[in-house]
Enzyme design. Structure first.
Site, PDB file in Angstrom:
ATOM      1  N   CYS A 163      30.398  22.122  58.965  1.00 13.80           N
ATOM      2  CA  CYS A 163      30.947  23.350  59.531  1.00 13.80           C
ATOM      3  C   CYS A 163      32.266  23.625  58.812  1.00 13.80           C
ATOM      4  O   CYS A 163      33.125  22.744  58.748  1.00 13.80           O
ATOM      5  CB  CYS A 163      31.232  23.182  61.019  1.00 13.80           C
TER       6      CYS A 163
ATOM      7  N   CYS B 298      27.882  14.009  58.143  1.00 12.16           N
ATOM      8  CA  CYS B 298      27.182  14.928  59.044  1.00 12.16           C
ATOM      9  C   CYS B 298      25.929  15.426  58.328  1.00 12.16           C
ATOM     10  O   CYS B 298      25.822  15.319  57.106  1.00 12.16           O
ATOM     11  CB  CYS B 298      28.068  16.129  59.379  1.00 12.16           C
TER      12      CYS B 298
ATOM     13  N   ASP C  78      41.245  24.823  66.286  1.00 12.68           N
ATOM     14  CA  ASP C  78      42.306  23.893  65.907  1.00 12.68           C
ATOM     15  C   ASP C  78      42.991  24.419  64.650  1.00 12.68           C
ATOM     16  O   ASP C  78      42.350  25.043  63.807  1.00 12.68           O
ATOM     17  CB  ASP C  78      41.735  22.497  65.628  1.00 12.68           C
TER      18      ASP C  78
ATOM     19  N   LYS D 248      43.433  18.138  75.643  1.00 12.54           N
ATOM     20  CA  LYS D 248      42.836  19.447  75.901  1.00 12.54           C
ATOM     21  C   LYS D 248      43.515  20.095  77.108  1.00 12.54           C
ATOM     22  O   LYS D 248      43.583  19.489  78.168  1.00 12.54           O
ATOM     23  CB  LYS D 248      41.346  19.280  76.141  1.00 12.54           C
TER      24      LYS D 248
ATOM     25  N   ARG E 184      37.845  17.759  61.650  1.00 16.94           N
ATOM     26  CA  ARG E 184      38.046  16.503  60.913  1.00 16.94           C
ATOM     27  C   ARG E 184      37.691  16.670  59.447  1.00 16.94           C
ATOM     28  O   ARG E 184      37.217  15.739  58.800  1.00 16.94           O
ATOM     29  CB  ARG E 184      37.236  15.364  61.528  1.00 16.94           C
TER      30      ARG E 184
ATOM     31  N   ASP F  32      43.104  22.433  72.285  1.00 12.60           N
ATOM     32  CA  ASP F  32      43.376  21.020  72.037  1.00 12.60           C
ATOM     33  C   ASP F  32      44.793  21.018  71.454  1.00 12.60           C
ATOM     34  O   ASP F  32      45.009  21.505  70.339  1.00 12.60           O
ATOM     35  CB  ASP F  32      42.339  20.430  71.067  1.00 12.60           C
TER      36      ASP F  32
ATOM     37  N   ARG G  28      43.778   8.167  73.183  1.00 12.80           N
ATOM     38  CA  ARG G  28      44.799   9.130  73.559  1.00 12.80           C
ATOM     39  C   ARG G  28      44.958   9.199  75.070  1.00 12.80           C
ATOM     40  O   ARG G  28      46.049   9.133  75.599  1.00 12.80           O
ATOM     41  CB  ARG G  28      44.436  10.510  73.004  1.00 12.80           C
ATOM     42  N   TYR G  29      43.847   9.387  75.786  1.00 14.86           N
ATOM     43  CA  TYR G  29      43.891   9.409  77.245  1.00 14.86           C
ATOM     44  C   TYR G  29      43.759   7.969  77.736  1.00 14.86           C
ATOM     45  O   TYR G  29      42.938   7.216  77.201  1.00 14.86           O
ATOM     46  CB  TYR G  29      42.716  10.210  77.788  1.00 14.86           C
TER      47      TYR G  29
ATOM     48  N   ARG H 115      39.992   6.783  78.551  1.00 16.59           N
ATOM     49  CA  ARG H 115      38.851   7.004  77.671  1.00 16.59           C
ATOM     50  C   ARG H 115      39.245   6.942  76.194  1.00 16.59           C
ATOM     51  O   ARG H 115      40.395   7.172  75.854  1.00 16.59           O
ATOM     52  CB  ARG H 115      38.139   8.312  77.999  1.00 16.59           C
TER      53      ARG H 115
ATOM     54  N   CYS I 296      35.678  22.627  60.369  1.00 13.19           N
ATOM     55  CA  CYS I 296      35.679  21.292  60.989  1.00 13.19           C
ATOM     56  C   CYS I 296      37.088  20.763  61.233  1.00 13.19           C
ATOM     57  O   CYS I 296      37.939  20.754  60.349  1.00 13.19           O
ATOM     58  CB  CYS I 296      34.935  20.305  60.098  1.00 13.19           C
TER      59      CYS I 296
END
Ligand code: PLP
Length: 395
Positions: free
Chosen positions: A137, A133, A301, A345, A142, A338, A120-121, A124, A140
């Site tokens: 959570c 995981c 999000d 961000k 994702r 985000d 995206r950037y 990076r 989450c």
């Protein structure tokens, strides 16, 4: 509000599993094998609310239920509002979908350049290396892909990703995430880090992981030796509430620090978990004691079924305002949104600028007092000159 006890002890020990041999308890594979993954296991350990029972029934179609025994011990089972409990045990509210919510709010899928690699950037890349995981959570970002409950076809193409990174010289920073990358074996991590290390234009690699928090037993000395081999390596962990800062976490972050890894923390602002100044202050103070620098505080999000966790943005700004000037500068995370559709961000800050006038800025400090600062330089502000020579020499 998530109430916290002042001077909360740093929890440590085997709690409900006190009969388990210490060797098993300290083994990360034992912890993974003995995770709590269904409603009957949960009900054998605690009394669930009706909302939680309904949530558990639904969980397997949305995002799997999984909690390590180590982390389960941090739940206050007598308190149905326990901030640890809320993060891990599904509730029926997850079935509510708010109009602004989507499965992929950050449009990561449309920024995939190779399966598993989000670019995206310009400088990076985000490398998603697994969809598993240690624990899940409930908010989450994702959840569409982790734990594979929604049938998302997640198959990161590791070799193809290396090829893309090798031929894209403006990428200087790779963030390894997932899922949780530290669930990979030592061998795979060694290979992954070695391959990235070998790419000349990659200056900087970091890992995003909640394993130190969910499964501190994973941070073995063998793993730390691998990290040391591939320095410089940074890590962002994910702690939301001071009760997660146990003695075990403190020891794990200590081992990582001694392996030369600078540690940051990313928290998500969550209703009833950390949405007040006192809790957040206690959290960031504990993080500093563990040599972890608060990095980001995320506004939630807009992920499907998360609205019961949402905190009004004004409250988030108020929390940052309650920290800035009132505690150590190092302790203050950058509050960010985000941006939806993959805007990246974007910082949201309290406003300390009362006004910018000709030649001055009017500022408000942490106590609400007003200060004026002259903004000009010698070049822009003729009036600032204090001639020591005859005036005509300044023409
Ligand atoms: C968060 C993120 C990064 C890293 O952002 P930093 O602000 O440098 O921490 C990179 N790529 C993607 C897609 C991200 O979501």
């Amino acid at each position: 509000m998530a109430k916290i006890k002042k001077r909360m002890p740093w929890f440590s020990g085997q709690g409900l599993w006190k009969e388990t041999p210490a060797e098993d308890w300290g083994s990360w594979s034992w912890q993974l094998r003995n995770r709590i993954t269904n409603i009957s296991q949960l009900e054998s350990l605690m009394t669930l609310t009706e909302a939680e029972k309904a949530g558990c029934e639904f969980a397997n179609e949305k995002l799997a239920l999984a909690i390590t025994p180590y982390f389960f011990n941090l739940i206050d089972r007598e308190d149905k509002d326990c901030p640890i409990r809320k993060q891990l045990i599904p509730r029926d509210n997850e079935m509510t979908v708010a109009p602004w919510e989507t499965l992929d709010p950050l449009a990561e899928d449309s920024h995939l350049v190779v399966p598993g690699l989000v670019h995206r950037y310009p400088d990076r890349a985000l490398f998603l290396v697994t969809n598993h995981c240690a624990a899940y959570c409930r908010y989450c970002t994702r959840s569409r892909l982790v734990s594979n409950s929604q049938g998302y076809d997640f198959h990161p193409q590791i070799e193809q990703a290396f090829e893309y990174l090798e031929k894209t010289p403006h990428i200087r920073d790779v963030l390894i995430s997932g899922g949780d990358p530290l669930l990979l074996s030592d061998k795979k991590l060694d290979y992954l880090l070695g391959r990235l290390h070998a790419i000349e234009h990659i200056e900087f690699v970091r890992i995003g992981s909640r394993i130190p928090v969910f499964l501190p037993q994973r941070i073995t000395s063998e793993l730390c030796d691998i990290f040391l081999k591939h320095e410089p390596l940074w890590m962002s962990i994910h702690v939301n509430h001071p009760a997660e800062c146990s003695e075990e976490l403190r020891e794990a972050t200590g081992r990582l620090s001694r392996a030369g890894i600078p540690l940051g923390n990313q928290s998500v602002l969550l209703r009833g978990v950390n949405d007040d100044v006192e809790t957040m202050k206690e959290l960031v103070h504990r993080l500093l004691q563990m040599r972890v620098r608060p990095y980001y505080l995320y506004q939630l999000d807009a992920i499907t079924g998360s609205s019961h966790f949402k905190v009004d943005l004004k409250k988030g700004i108020e929390i940052i305002q309650g920290l800035r000037g009132h505690t150590t500068g190092y302790a203050i995370p950058q509050y960010v949104i985000d941006a939806p559709q993959g805007g990246g961000k974007i910082p949201v800050n309290p406003d300390y600028v009362e006004g910018i006038n000709e030649g001055e800025i009017v500022l408000r400090n942490f106590e609400g007092k007003i200060f004026r600062y002259a903004t000009g330089t010698l070049e822009t502000e003729k009036s600032a000159e204090k001639p020591g020579f005859p005036a005509e020499l300044y023409a």
